[in-house]
Design a protein around this motif. Structure first.
Motif, PDB file in Angstrom:
ATOM      1  N   GLY A   1      11.002   7.937 -55.158  1.00 18.97           N
ATOM      2  CA  GLY A   1      10.016   8.800 -55.785  1.00 18.97           C
ATOM      3  C   GLY A   1       9.109   9.505 -54.805  1.00 18.97           C
TER       4      GLY A   1
ATOM      5  N   ALA B   1       9.590  10.206 -51.225  1.00 24.41           N
ATOM      6  CA  ALA B   1      10.177  11.141 -50.269  1.00 24.41           C
ATOM      7  C   ALA B   1      11.423  11.842 -50.789  1.00 24.41           C
ATOM      8  CB  ALA B   1      10.516  10.405 -48.967  1.00 24.41           C
ATOM      9  N   TRP B   2      12.011  11.331 -51.863  1.00 27.95           N
ATOM     10  CA  TRP B   2      13.295  11.871 -52.326  1.00 27.95           C
ATOM     11  C   TRP B   2      13.266  12.153 -53.831  1.00 27.95           C
ATOM     12  CZ3 TRP B   2      16.385  13.160 -48.433  1.00 27.95           C
ATOM     13  CH2 TRP B   2      16.210  12.517 -47.216  1.00 27.95           C
ATOM     14  N   SER B   3      12.241  12.845 -54.269  1.00 29.55           N
ATOM     15  CA  SER B   3      12.085  13.092 -55.709  1.00 29.55           C
ATOM     16  C   SER B   3      13.177  13.997 -56.261  1.00 29.55           C
ATOM     17  CB  SER B   3      10.710  13.698 -55.998  1.00 29.55           C
ATOM     18  OG  SER B   3      10.554  14.940 -55.346  1.00 29.55           O
ATOM     19  N   GLU B   4      13.617  14.989 -55.493  1.00 31.10           N
ATOM     20  CA  GLU B   4      14.693  15.872 -55.973  1.00 31.10           C
ATOM     21  C   GLU B   4      16.003  15.105 -56.111  1.00 31.10           C
ATOM     22  OE1 GLU B   4      14.455  19.068 -57.060  1.00 31.10           O
ATOM     23  OE2 GLU B   4      12.320  18.629 -56.886  1.00 31.10           O
ATOM     24  N   TYR B   5      16.235  14.224 -55.185  1.00 33.39           N
ATOM     25  CA  TYR B   5      17.409  13.358 -55.272  1.00 33.39           C
ATOM     26  C   TYR B   5      17.310  12.474 -56.512  1.00 33.39           C
ATOM     27  CZ  TYR B   5      19.965   9.018 -54.287  1.00 33.39           C
ATOM     28  OH  TYR B   5      20.752   7.899 -54.380  1.00 33.39           O
ATOM     29  N   SER B   6      16.117  11.915 -56.756  1.00 28.09           N
ATOM     30  CA  SER B   6      15.919  11.033 -57.910  1.00 28.09           C
ATOM     31  C   SER B   6      16.177  11.768 -59.218  1.00 28.09           C
ATOM     32  CB  SER B   6      14.496  10.463 -57.899  1.00 28.09           C
ATOM     33  OG  SER B   6      14.272   9.710 -56.731  1.00 28.09           O
ATOM     34  N   ARG B   7      15.712  13.010 -59.289  1.00 28.16           N
ATOM     35  CA  ARG B   7      15.959  13.812 -60.501  1.00 28.16           C
ATOM     36  C   ARG B   7      17.455  14.068 -60.689  1.00 28.16           C
ATOM     37  NH1 ARG B   7      11.364  16.770 -58.447  1.00 28.16           N
ATOM     38  NH2 ARG B   7       9.522  16.402 -59.747  1.00 28.16           N
TER      39      ARG B   7
ATOM     40  N   SER C   1      14.414  25.457 -52.409  1.00 26.27           N
ATOM     41  CA  SER C   1      14.663  24.016 -52.536  1.00 26.27           C
ATOM     42  C   SER C   1      15.341  23.435 -51.305  1.00 26.27           C
ATOM     43  CB  SER C   1      15.532  23.747 -53.771  1.00 26.27           C
ATOM     44  OG  SER C   1      16.811  24.325 -53.632  1.00 26.27           O
TER      45      SER C   1
ATOM     46  N   SER D   1      11.624  15.471 -51.255  1.00 29.38           N
ATOM     47  CA  SER D   1      10.531  15.894 -52.139  1.00 29.38           C
ATOM     48  C   SER D   1       9.923  17.203 -51.637  1.00 29.38           C
ATOM     49  CB  SER D   1       9.438  14.826 -52.198  1.00 29.38           C
ATOM     50  OG  SER D   1       9.955  13.608 -52.684  1.00 29.38           O
TER      51      SER D   1
ATOM     52  N   ILE E   1       5.989  17.166 -50.236  1.00 30.97           N
ATOM     53  CA  ILE E   1       5.568  16.217 -49.205  1.00 30.97           C
ATOM     54  C   ILE E   1       5.600  16.883 -47.838  1.00 30.97           C
ATOM     55  CG2 ILE E   1       7.842  15.266 -48.654  1.00 30.97           C
ATOM     56  CD1 ILE E   1       6.489  12.477 -48.705  1.00 30.97           C
TER      57      ILE E   1
END
Length: 520
Positions: free
Chosen positions: A82, A84-90, A341, A447, A450
């Protein structure tokens, strides 16, 4: 270039890599040693021999120390998704949500609950029920590992999903396909037997050291403590050897899947610049490995072997790095989309070749360290045959140092698996038509809100915390291992007995309220 002047993506990758590899050093020992401790406990229940009880309690404490530190370091992993990698998480959320929920709610709680019952249950619940609690905890660890590996394997080989036309994200439509992904089955079997190799090496190294120390001190070879260390060495040696054979077999399975699913990873692992038929396996390569330019690399090779590893025969062509780079560029684009992005990578050329030096040498370190562990196991079994006690200083202390070998093999294997997938964080599945493939570039996974300074701050903080935890674990393990088995390891921790005998009526009238004395 200033060390602080680094791209946010690169720092975030370093942070995740450092924390993950550190955590993964503890995972194999927890899984492998948990299984062996459960076997020791089973043997004590079946035979009632005191050496099996002392082995269970000694190695059980080592298992608990590692388990606690492993949990502490593992908690950080999901926070990073969540932060550092929010786009990955989504992007992966619809798939990972169910897997991680099952891992936490089912497997982890099964593991922690029954492990607590095992810790507190010495002398308080019937022996067979007590044994069952340990096996339940061990099963929980193994199931937990499977859910995590299934999630990672989906990143290597996406299955069971369709793409949402509006968001472009994968939607899970077949959970069973995700769980039975052939990549997951191969990786899981490989990881479990590798974990047993780690545990076996620890038993061998510590056991030989104690046997030699007792021999030089003139202690008897007929007492229970001697039997504890000799049996530990013998069990650890045979487990290590069997695990090495199974690691080779499961690794061969993985290699053939890698040839089908991620051919560029295989070619990079061999620094194979141009297509060969038949293809040779590289033993040692030199040249421009560090530059990622696969045009001036020289190798000492074993003819035909790579073709067999890739396809099971000695004639199949294995595509080279340069050819595959062109193929990937033609299918997935020569440059990153000019989209915000992608951050600083937007519009830049895509290098589909993993870092050759990392993939090449991590692959060889993985194999080499596994072979070292197997060689030590052979030495240990030979040196302790027919009741012998080894006193050769180099052999015994070499075996103790070689405990690190399977840890390194596991860590470098994990690095190879993850680095070889780049520049994708979710690699496309070649079994699916290109227009239906699901994939995600690492460059777009970080993210967006960040900053590099924020990631630097968390990287430094986590590194310091993990360094402190490493010192604590090494101090605890070293102190405990040097102490060896104690008198208290010969009997269960005192407490209320299963038949309801009051504390005051038990022999010695000692205080029975310290339920954590086993863990201490």
């Amino acid at each position: 270039m200033d060390v602080l002047d680094v791209d946010t993506l690169d720092i975030a990758r370093w942070q995740f890599g450092i924390t993950t590899v550190y955590h993964f050093l503890m995972v194999p020992l927890t899984i492998g040693l948990g299984i062996l401790v459960a076997v020791m406990h089973t043997m004590w229940v079946r035979t009632d021999k005191p050496e099996w009880l002392r082995m269970t309690r000694f190695w059980g404490r080592v298992y608990l120390i590692n388990f606690v530190l492993g949990v502490a370091t593992g908690l950080v992993q999901e926070f990073q998704f969540g932060l550092a990698w929010s786009e990955y998480s989504r992007f992966v959320g619809d798939v990972f949500g169910s897997l991680l929920a099952l891992e936490a709610l089912l497997a982890f709680f099964l593991e922690s609950t029954f492990l607590g019952l095992w810790i507190f249950g010495w002398g308080r619940i019937p022996k067979k029920v007590h044994l069952a609690t340990l096996w339940a905890a061990v099963v929980g660890s193994v199931v937990s590992a499977y859910f995590i590996i299934a999630a990672n394997s989906w990143m290597q080989h996406p299955v069971g999903v369709v793409t949402d036309d509006e968001t472009g994200r994968p939607l899970q439509v077949d959970f069973l396909a995700v769980l039975t992904n052939n990549t997951a089955l191969a990786a899981f079997s490989h990881a479990i037997v590798a974990a047993l190799m780690v545990a076996g090496a620890l038993l061998v190294g510590v056991g030989l050291w104690h046997l030699r120390r007792r021999k030089l001190a003139g202690q008897p070879v007929t007492d229970v403590d001697h039997a504890v260390w000799r049996r530990s060495v013998r069990v650890g040696g045979w487990v290590s050897l069997a695990a090495f054979v199974l690691v080779a077999l499961t690794g061969d399975w993985q290699g053939k899947l890698m040839y089908q699913q991620q051919p560029l990873k295989m070619s990079s692992a061999e620094a194979l610049c141009e297509t060969e038929a038949p293809a040779s396996f590289s033993i040692l390569a030199w040249g421009k490995l560090g530059s990622n330019e696969c045009d001036d690399v020289h190798s000492i090779t074993v003819p035909y072997l790579l073709s067999y590893l890739a396809h099971g025969d000695f004639s199949t062509a294995v595509p080279g790095v340069n050819e595959l780079q062109e193929e990937y560029a033609a299918v997935y684009g020569a440059t990153y989309p000019d989209d915000p992005s992608f951050g600083d990578k937007a519009g830049e050329p895509i290098d589909y070749t993993p870092v050759l030096a990392v993939t090449y040498w991590s692959f060889r370190l993985m194999i080499g360290m596994g072979a070292v562990s197997a060689a030590v196991a052979v030495y240990a079994l030979w040196a302790t045959r027919r009741g012998r006690v080894p006193t050769w200083r180099i052999g015994v202390y070499g075996s103790l140092l070689a405990v690190a070998a399977p840890f390194m093999a596991n860590a470098t294997g994990w690095i190879f698996t993850e680095m070889g997938r780049q520049p994708f964080v979710v690699h496309p599945n070649p079994d699916v038509p290109v227009e239906d493939q699901v994939y995600f570039f690492t460059a777009q996974a970080v993210s967006p809100g960040i900053s590099a300074a924020e990631v630097w701050a968390s990287l430094i903080a986590l590194t310091l915390v993990y360094g402190a935890l490493a010192v604590v674990e090494l101090w605890l393990l070293t102190r405990f291992v040097r102490r060896g088995v104690t008198t208290g390891d010969g009997a269960p921790v005192p407490g209320p007995t299963p038949d309801g005998t009051p504390d005051d009526d038990l022999p010695g009238g000692r205080d029975r309220d310290d339920v954590l004395s086993f863990a201490y």
